[in-house]
Design a protein around this motif. Structure first.
Motif, PDB file in Angstrom:
ATOM      1  N   PRO A 273     -48.000  68.801 -15.139  1.00 35.88           N
ATOM      2  CA  PRO A 273     -47.392  70.087 -15.526  1.00 35.88           C
ATOM      3  C   PRO A 273     -46.435  69.952 -16.710  1.00 35.88           C
ATOM      4  O   PRO A 273     -46.299  70.877 -17.507  1.00 35.88           O
ATOM      5  CB  PRO A 273     -46.636  70.531 -14.269  1.00 35.88           C
ATOM      6  CG  PRO A 273     -47.275  69.795 -13.155  1.00 35.88           C
ATOM      7  CD  PRO A 273     -47.757  68.501 -13.734  1.00 35.88           C
TER       8      PRO A 273
ATOM      9  N   ASP B 177     -48.527  70.121 -19.722  1.00 34.52           N
ATOM     10  CA  ASP B 177     -48.904  71.536 -19.902  1.00 34.52           C
ATOM     11  C   ASP B 177     -47.787  72.303 -20.586  1.00 34.52           C
ATOM     12  O   ASP B 177     -48.010  73.073 -21.512  1.00 34.52           O
ATOM     13  CB  ASP B 177     -49.157  72.235 -18.554  1.00 34.52           C
ATOM     14  CG  ASP B 177     -50.358  71.712 -17.813  1.00 34.52           C
ATOM     15  OD1 ASP B 177     -51.140  70.957 -18.398  1.00 34.52           O
ATOM     16  OD2 ASP B 177     -50.493  72.074 -16.620  1.00 34.52           O
ATOM     17  N   LYS B 178     -46.576  72.117 -20.079  1.00 34.23           N
ATOM     18  CA  LYS B 178     -45.418  72.865 -20.583  1.00 34.23           C
ATOM     19  C   LYS B 178     -45.156  72.547 -22.058  1.00 34.23           C
ATOM     20  O   LYS B 178     -44.905  73.450 -22.855  1.00 34.23           O
ATOM     21  CB  LYS B 178     -44.179  72.557 -19.750  1.00 34.23           C
ATOM     22  CG  LYS B 178     -44.235  73.144 -18.354  1.00 34.23           C
ATOM     23  CD  LYS B 178     -43.078  72.659 -17.528  1.00 34.23           C
ATOM     24  CE  LYS B 178     -43.095  73.006 -16.079  1.00 34.23           C
ATOM     25  NZ  LYS B 178     -44.045  73.911 -15.554  1.00 34.23           N
TER      26      LYS B 178
ATOM     27  N   MET C 253     -45.520  75.538 -24.565  1.00 30.02           N
ATOM     28  CA  MET C 253     -44.268  75.998 -25.194  1.00 30.02           C
ATOM     29  C   MET C 253     -44.299  75.803 -26.704  1.00 30.02           C
ATOM     30  O   MET C 253     -43.846  76.676 -27.450  1.00 30.02           O
ATOM     31  CB  MET C 253     -43.057  75.295 -24.568  1.00 30.02           C
ATOM     32  CG  MET C 253     -42.757  75.787 -23.159  1.00 30.02           C
ATOM     33  SD  MET C 253     -41.178  75.238 -22.471  1.00 30.02           S
ATOM     34  CE  MET C 253     -41.382  73.490 -22.358  1.00 30.02           C
TER      35      MET C 253
ATOM     36  N   ILE D  31     -40.628  80.381 -21.456  1.00 30.42           N
ATOM     37  CA  ILE D  31     -39.968  79.080 -21.629  1.00 30.42           C
ATOM     38  C   ILE D  31     -38.867  78.892 -20.592  1.00 30.42           C
ATOM     39  O   ILE D  31     -38.745  77.815 -19.995  1.00 30.42           O
ATOM     40  CB  ILE D  31     -39.443  78.920 -23.072  1.00 30.42           C
ATOM     41  CG1 ILE D  31     -40.636  78.754 -24.023  1.00 30.42           C
ATOM     42  CG2 ILE D  31     -38.486  77.739 -23.182  1.00 30.42           C
ATOM     43  CD1 ILE D  31     -40.271  78.741 -25.492  1.00 30.42           C
TER      44      ILE D  31
ATOM     45  N   GLU E 262     -40.422  78.003 -17.319  1.00 28.37           N
ATOM     46  CA  GLU E 262     -40.955  76.643 -17.331  1.00 28.37           C
ATOM     47  C   GLU E 262     -39.827  75.613 -17.162  1.00 28.37           C
ATOM     48  O   GLU E 262     -39.971  74.649 -16.417  1.00 28.37           O
ATOM     49  CB  GLU E 262     -41.736  76.361 -18.622  1.00 28.37           C
ATOM     50  CG  GLU E 262     -42.924  77.272 -18.873  1.00 28.37           C
ATOM     51  CD  GLU E 262     -44.016  77.212 -17.818  1.00 28.37           C
ATOM     52  OE1 GLU E 262     -44.027  76.284 -16.984  1.00 28.37           O
ATOM     53  OE2 GLU E 262     -44.866  78.113 -17.815  1.00 28.37           O
TER      54      GLU E 262
ATOM     55  N   THR F  46     -39.242  73.116 -13.951  1.00 31.67           N
ATOM     56  CA  THR F  46     -39.110  71.680 -14.199  1.00 31.67           C
ATOM     57  C   THR F  46     -37.840  71.144 -13.546  1.00 31.67           C
ATOM     58  O   THR F  46     -37.854  70.090 -12.910  1.00 31.67           O
ATOM     59  CB  THR F  46     -39.091  71.387 -15.715  1.00 31.67           C
ATOM     60  OG1 THR F  46     -40.327  71.847 -16.267  1.00 31.67           O
ATOM     61  CG2 THR F  46     -38.920  69.909 -15.998  1.00 31.67           C
TER      62      THR F  46
ATOM     63  N   THR G 160     -51.322  79.223 -15.973  1.00 33.63           N
ATOM     64  CA  THR G 160     -51.698  78.250 -17.001  1.00 33.63           C
ATOM     65  C   THR G 160     -52.962  78.690 -17.727  1.00 33.63           C
ATOM     66  O   THR G 160     -53.021  78.666 -18.961  1.00 33.63           O
ATOM     67  CB  THR G 160     -51.905  76.860 -16.368  1.00 33.63           C
ATOM     68  OG1 THR G 160     -50.677  76.470 -15.744  1.00 33.63           O
ATOM     69  CG2 THR G 160     -52.285  75.827 -17.404  1.00 33.63           C
TER      70      THR G 160
ATOM     71  N   GLN H 130     -52.169  81.733 -19.946  1.00 38.54           N
ATOM     72  CA  GLN H 130     -51.353  81.329 -21.099  1.00 38.54           C
ATOM     73  C   GLN H 130     -52.214  80.640 -22.149  1.00 38.54           C
ATOM     74  O   GLN H 130     -52.130  80.952 -23.339  1.00 38.54           O
ATOM     75  CB  GLN H 130     -50.225  80.382 -20.667  1.00 38.54           C
ATOM     76  CG  GLN H 130     -49.077  81.061 -19.959  1.00 38.54           C
ATOM     77  CD  GLN H 130     -48.013  80.061 -19.526  1.00 38.54           C
ATOM     78  OE1 GLN H 130     -48.203  78.849 -19.570  1.00 38.54           O
ATOM     79  NE2 GLN H 130     -46.881  80.583 -19.090  1.00 38.54           N
TER      80      GLN H 130
ATOM     81  N   THR I   4     -46.516  84.160 -14.816  1.00 33.18           N
ATOM     82  CA  THR I   4     -45.411  83.230 -15.068  1.00 33.18           C
ATOM     83  C   THR I   4     -44.242  83.568 -14.143  1.00 33.18           C
ATOM     84  O   THR I   4     -43.680  82.692 -13.490  1.00 33.18           O
ATOM     85  CB  THR I   4     -44.968  83.314 -16.544  1.00 33.18           C
ATOM     86  OG1 THR I   4     -46.046  82.871 -17.372  1.00 33.18           O
ATOM     87  CG2 THR I   4     -43.747  82.466 -16.816  1.00 33.18           C
TER      88      THR I   4
END
Length: 170
Positions: A36, A39-40, A44, A65, A68, A72, A96, A99, A125
């Motif tokens: 992940p 991914d972020k 981002m 953002i 996310e 995290t 995901t 996005q 999200t």
């Protein structure tokens, strides 16, 4: 077109590594955290570039953002407190997917489908972030008890002793 192609390739490799990890039964806590994170970083970065290119609204990207980063941080708290990292649930997978496709469509200048997917991504999200925090709510239960204890301590009564020029607890 080249940027959309590069982003699509990166997205496919991200999907492929997760698929292979599950197929070969090599799913680990590190993988649940690192995948992940990759991914972020990918998403981002692309969203920030889309804002600069005036292809995505800054407020939508800011919400994405912030979510996310919050998730995290929650993942780090889970690991720090000895819990296992929660694997992505279906709302997170939809987030995901939407996005990544929104980014690809916007990079291809397919504005209408890109914008529709962007707002679908925004919804998922927020929803998946809520779902993730709800699943880890046990981390915060003691927090509010500790805050109550601090407040109770502040409500203690004191008496001023003029002779010794100090306060004593009643």
């Amino acid at each position: 077109i080249l940027s959309a192609l590069i982003f699509a390739l990166a997205s496919i490799t991200d999907y492929l590594d997760g698929y292979l990890a599950r197929k070969w039964k090599v799913v680990t806590n590190f993988g649940k955290f690192a995948d992940p994170m990759a991914d972020k970083i990918l998403v981002m970065t692309a969203f920030i570039m889309l804002v600069e290119l005036k292809m995505a609204p800054a407020w939508v990207v800011a919400i994405i953002i912030c979510r996310e980063l919050a998730v995290t941080g929650l993942r780090l708290l889970l690991v720090e407190n000895g819990g296992t990292v929660l694997a992505a649930a279906m709302p997170g997978k939809i987030k995901t997917f939407s996005q990544m496709f929104a980014i690809i469509f916007l990079l291809l200048h397919w504005t209408l489908p890109g914008q529709i997917l962007l707002y679908i991504a925004l919804f998922f999200t927020l929803y998946s972030g809520y779902d993730y925090f709800k699943g880890a709510a046990y981390l915060f239960r003691d927090t509010f008890k500790k805050m109550t204890t601090i407040i109770e301590v502040k409500d203690l009564k004191y008496k001023y002793d003029e002779a010794d020029d100090h306060y004593t607890l009643n």
